[in-house]
Scaffold this motif. Structure first.
Motif, PDB file in Angstrom:
ATOM      1  N   ALA A 136      -9.459   5.477   7.020  1.00 47.25           N
ATOM      2  CA  ALA A 136      -9.333   6.536   6.016  1.00 47.25           C
ATOM      3  C   ALA A 136      -8.250   6.180   5.012  1.00 47.25           C
ATOM      4  O   ALA A 136      -8.401   6.404   3.801  1.00 47.25           O
ATOM      5  N   GLY A 137      -7.152   5.586   5.513  1.00 46.79           N
ATOM      6  CA  GLY A 137      -6.077   5.148   4.624  1.00 46.79           C
ATOM      7  C   GLY A 137      -6.597   4.140   3.605  1.00 46.79           C
ATOM      8  O   GLY A 137      -6.349   4.253   2.408  1.00 46.79           O
ATOM      9  N   GLY A 179       4.802   9.904  14.105  1.00 42.78           N
ATOM     10  CA  GLY A 179       4.394   9.290  12.852  1.00 42.78           C
ATOM     11  C   GLY A 179       4.348  10.301  11.734  1.00 42.78           C
ATOM     12  O   GLY A 179       4.858  10.076  10.633  1.00 42.78           O
ATOM     13  N   VAL A 180       3.748  11.461  12.036  1.00 43.17           N
ATOM     14  CA  VAL A 180       3.607  12.489  11.005  1.00 43.17           C
ATOM     15  C   VAL A 180       4.975  13.028  10.587  1.00 43.17           C
ATOM     16  O   VAL A 180       5.246  13.212   9.397  1.00 43.17           O
ATOM     17  N   ILE A 181       5.871  13.259  11.560  1.00 40.17           N
ATOM     18  CA  ILE A 181       7.192  13.803  11.224  1.00 40.17           C
ATOM     19  C   ILE A 181       7.980  12.803  10.391  1.00 40.17           C
ATOM     20  O   ILE A 181       8.622  13.154   9.395  1.00 40.17           O
ATOM     21  N   PHE A 182       7.912  11.536  10.778  1.00 38.89           N
ATOM     22  CA  PHE A 182       8.610  10.494  10.028  1.00 38.89           C
ATOM     23  C   PHE A 182       8.104  10.470   8.578  1.00 38.89           C
ATOM     24  O   PHE A 182       8.891  10.461   7.630  1.00 38.89           O
ATOM     25  N   ALA A 183       6.772  10.506   8.448  1.00 35.24           N
ATOM     26  CA  ALA A 183       6.185  10.498   7.102  1.00 35.24           C
ATOM     27  C   ALA A 183       6.649  11.717   6.315  1.00 35.24           C
ATOM     28  O   ALA A 183       6.960  11.622   5.125  1.00 35.24           O
ATOM     29  N   ALA A 184       6.735  12.874   6.999  1.00 36.12           N
ATOM     30  CA  ALA A 184       7.160  14.090   6.307  1.00 36.12           C
ATOM     31  C   ALA A 184       8.558  13.919   5.740  1.00 36.12           C
ATOM     32  O   ALA A 184       8.838  14.356   4.617  1.00 36.12           O
ATOM     33  N   GLY A 185       9.448  13.253   6.500  1.00 36.35           N
ATOM     34  CA  GLY A 185      10.797  13.002   6.016  1.00 36.35           C
ATOM     35  C   GLY A 185      10.779  12.182   4.737  1.00 36.35           C
ATOM     36  O   GLY A 185      11.414  12.534   3.737  1.00 36.35           O
ATOM     37  N   ILE A 186      10.021  11.083   4.758  1.00 34.67           N
ATOM     38  CA  ILE A 186       9.938  10.207   3.583  1.00 34.67           C
ATOM     39  C   ILE A 186       9.327  10.954   2.397  1.00 34.67           C
ATOM     40  O   ILE A 186       9.785  10.823   1.252  1.00 34.67           O
ATOM     41  N   ILE A 187       8.297  11.771   2.683  1.00 33.04           N
ATOM     42  CA  ILE A 187       7.626  12.496   1.599  1.00 33.04           C
ATOM     43  C   ILE A 187       8.582  13.493   0.960  1.00 33.04           C
ATOM     44  O   ILE A 187       8.634  13.634  -0.265  1.00 33.04           O
ATOM     45  N   LEU A 188       9.368  14.168   1.807  1.00 32.25           N
ATOM     46  CA  LEU A 188      10.376  15.108   1.278  1.00 32.25           C
ATOM     47  C   LEU A 188      11.298  14.389   0.302  1.00 32.25           C
ATOM     48  O   LEU A 188      11.581  14.871  -0.798  1.00 32.25           O
ATOM     49  N   ALA A 197       2.689   5.207   8.368  1.00 33.61           N
ATOM     50  CA  ALA A 197       2.418   4.406   7.173  1.00 33.61           C
ATOM     51  C   ALA A 197       1.223   4.967   6.398  1.00 33.61           C
ATOM     52  O   ALA A 197       1.260   5.056   5.166  1.00 33.61           O
ATOM     53  N   VAL A 198       0.172   5.375   7.122  1.00 32.92           N
ATOM     54  CA  VAL A 198      -1.003   5.918   6.421  1.00 32.92           C
ATOM     55  C   VAL A 198      -0.641   7.202   5.688  1.00 32.92           C
ATOM     56  O   VAL A 198      -0.998   7.386   4.517  1.00 32.92           O
ATOM     57  N   MET A 199       0.119   8.101   6.363  1.00 36.08           N
ATOM     58  CA  MET A 199       0.467   9.373   5.720  1.00 36.08           C
ATOM     59  C   MET A 199       1.324   9.139   4.472  1.00 36.08           C
ATOM     60  O   MET A 199       1.111   9.766   3.435  1.00 36.08           O
ATOM     61  N   ILE A 200       2.284   8.213   4.570  1.00 34.96           N
ATOM     62  CA  ILE A 200       3.124   7.927   3.405  1.00 34.96           C
ATOM     63  C   ILE A 200       2.267   7.348   2.282  1.00 34.96           C
ATOM     64  O   ILE A 200       2.373   7.751   1.116  1.00 34.96           O
ATOM     65  N   THR A 201       1.368   6.421   2.645  1.00 29.63           N
ATOM     66  CA  THR A 201       0.497   5.816   1.632  1.00 29.63           C
ATOM     67  C   THR A 201      -0.350   6.873   0.940  1.00 29.63           C
ATOM     68  O   THR A 201      -0.481   6.871  -0.292  1.00 29.63           O
ATOM     69  N   ILE A 259      -6.989  15.164   9.574  1.00 27.61           N
ATOM     70  CA  ILE A 259      -6.207  15.141   8.329  1.00 27.61           C
ATOM     71  C   ILE A 259      -6.514  13.876   7.539  1.00 27.61           C
ATOM     72  O   ILE A 259      -6.608  13.898   6.306  1.00 27.61           O
ATOM     73  N   ALA A 260      -6.749  12.761   8.256  1.00 17.51           N
ATOM     74  CA  ALA A 260      -7.065  11.516   7.541  1.00 17.51           C
ATOM     75  C   ALA A 260      -8.382  11.666   6.778  1.00 17.51           C
ATOM     76  O   ALA A 260      -8.479  11.274   5.610  1.00 17.51           O
ATOM     77  N   THR A 261      -9.383  12.281   7.426  1.00 13.29           N
ATOM     78  CA  THR A 261     -10.670  12.435   6.729  1.00 13.29           C
ATOM     79  C   THR A 261     -10.556  13.469   5.607  1.00 13.29           C
ATOM     80  O   THR A 261     -11.167  13.309   4.555  1.00 13.29           O
ATOM     81  N   THR A 262      -9.754  14.535   5.829  1.00 13.54           N
ATOM     82  CA  THR A 262      -9.556  15.513   4.760  1.00 13.54           C
ATOM     83  C   THR A 262      -8.934  14.844   3.540  1.00 13.54           C
ATOM     84  O   THR A 262      -9.346  15.100   2.400  1.00 13.54           O
ATOM     85  N   ALA A 263      -7.951  13.964   3.792  1.00 16.14           N
ATOM     86  CA  ALA A 263      -7.314  13.252   2.681  1.00 16.14           C
ATOM     87  C   ALA A 263      -8.342  12.428   1.922  1.00 16.14           C
ATOM     88  O   ALA A 263      -8.355  12.381   0.690  1.00 16.14           O
TER      89      ALA A 263
END
Lengths: 316, 141
Positions: A147-148, A212-221, A296-300, B85-89
């Motif tokens: 998905a990323g 992973g999600v929490i870490f990404a949330a920090g970077i996104i903030l 990494a995917v969430m940040i990307t 969430i990945a597919t929603t994105a």
């Protein structure tokens, strides 16, 4: 009730905020149903990242929904008919909370009774996730990775546009001093909490997905408040994009290492002399792989949506 | 049989139908995605509520507790949420591209534009290139 309100509203901003509240309520309901790990994930993913991504999209598309020309009577009919059939279908189901329901008869007792001896970690959810159903989790991690890649190719912005756009477009919240100061204090705590969730997942609720999600949330903030160009100095986009692949490779690599040492794919027992120690090491590495890929995917994802916004502003 | 014991399934069904209704009755693509995620959550509730055992505790082993809820649905749903969430994105990225191509995220607007494009191609193919008044009339409606 929140769900019903969502259907009635045409202001998409309100819809997205309500869906965030809805996710938080679901998370507390999951907690009530003893699914602590799931509640954790839903709170961080549903109420956090998902709301953010919807808002990032809303920046690029119109905020208000148009009035539909069609009456929803037909749709309502279809929905009610389906509902009646589903309710009829539930009449045979076992009652809520029954301990002798078929669900609890098959493999669950083995996980609950033997996992302490076989895997040796108290959180059964983690031991199933990373060890008993390791293949499954590898597959899920691959789906996230794919998905990323998909979003990456859909929302591509060329490097030259990026460089030009960055010089002209400042970050949106440059002037929000209170937010910036608070965020600076929060950021290290969020990142440390993410690492705690990552490595304490064996003993309490948590693990690679949530961390992973929490870490990404920090970077996104950080990105939201200090702008893309500053974030680029801390973490390069290219590095993050490579890390998405690295996590999956780490996971699969552990599996192959097991094969080379004479076991089956993802059979951690052979990693050390003592099977339980091997399981510990295997689960730690695999969860790390999951955590790296998810973060990494969430940040990307967030970077891509933000770049798109910057590009649009620049073109105007 | 006491029918009230089935209430967890009914909550799931109601949530699922609200999600389903949003997906089929609304034309706005973002709203559809929100509907889809409500639909998705209802399935999560179905799994998690089936794993619940009355009087049990969360499946983290401890000497003080004997009865635990079923951990298997938790594992399945935990990963499903993150994949969701990945597919929603992915869906949101598609919406952004659709908006860039069509200038709208309403299904009916997109349909009208597609039909017009097709009509234009058709007129061109049959040598009616100059009969644009036909096409323009259609557009005005």
């Amino acid at each position: 009730m929140t769900a019903i309100a969502i259907t009635r509203m045409s202001d998409l901003f309100a819809v997205v905020m309500l869906s965030g509240i809805y996710s938080l309520l679901s998370a507390s309901l999951f907690l009530d149903l003893d699914a602590v790990d799931v509640a954790f994930t839903e709170a961080s993913v549903g109420a956090g990242i998902s709301t953010l991504l919807f808002l990032a999209t809303l920046k690029l598309v119109p905020r208000y929904e148009k009035k539909s020309r069609y009456k929803p009577t037909l749709a309502l009919g279809v929905v009610i008919a389906t509902g009646a059939l589903l309710i009829y279908g539930t009449l045979d189901m076992p009652h809520f909370g029954e301990a002798d329901a078929p669900v609890h008869q098959h493999v669950a007792p083995r996980y609950l009774n033997d996992s302490m001896n076989e895997v040796g970690i108290p959180n059964v959810v983690t031991s199933i996730l990373a060890s008993y159903r390791g293949y499954d989790t590898l597959g899920e991690t691959l789906v996230i990775f794919t998905a990323g890649i998909g979003v990456l190719s859909l929302l591509m912005v060329s490097r030259r546009t990026k460089e030009k756009a960055l010089q002209k477009v400042p970050a949106d919240m440059q002037n929000q001093i209170i937010l910036r100061v608070v965020a600076k204090m929060m950021l290290p705590l969020i990142l440390i909490f993410a690492l705690y969730v990552q490595f304490h997942g064996d003993y309490g609720p948590g693990g690679g997905f949530q961390a992973g999600v929490i870490f990404a949330a920090g970077i996104i903030l950080y990105t939201m408040l200090f702008g893309l160009s500053l974030t680029q100095k801390v973490i390069k986009t290219e590095v993050v994009e490579r890390l998405t692949a690295f996590g999956v490779l780490l996971y699969a690599g552990v599996g192959i290492a097991c094969m080379l040492l004479g076991g089956n794919f993802l059979d951690y027992n052979v990693l050390r002399h003592d099977p339980v120690h091997g399981q510990h090491l295997g689960i730690l590495l695999v969860e790390l792989g999951v955590g790296i890929t998810v973060a990494a995917v969430m940040i990307t994802l967030f970077f891509k949506f933000t770049w798109r916004t910057v590009k649009h502003k620049y073109n105007q | 049989m006491n029918i009230i014991g089935l209430y967890n399934y009914w909550i799931v069904v109601v949530l699922m139908l609200i999600g389903f209704f949003i997906v089929i009755a609304h034309e706005n693509l973002i709203k559809k995605l929100v509907g889809l995620s409500i639909f998705q959550t209802s399935v999560f509730f179905l799994y998690i509520s089936m794993g619940k055992v009355a009087g049990a505790t969360a499946p983290i082993l401890d000497e003080n507790y004997q009865l635990y809820s079923n951990p298997l649905p938790h594992v399945l749903i935990l990963t499903a949420i993150v994949v969701g969430i990945a597919t929603t994105a992915m869906g949101l990225a598609l919406v952004v591209r659709i908006y860039e191509a069509y200038g709208s995220i309403e299904e009916s607007d997109i349909q009208v534009q597609d039909n017009n494009d097709r009509l234009e191609d058709y007129l061109e193919a049959y040598g009616h290139k100059n009969d644009t008044h036909l096409f323009n009339q259609d557009k005005d409606e």
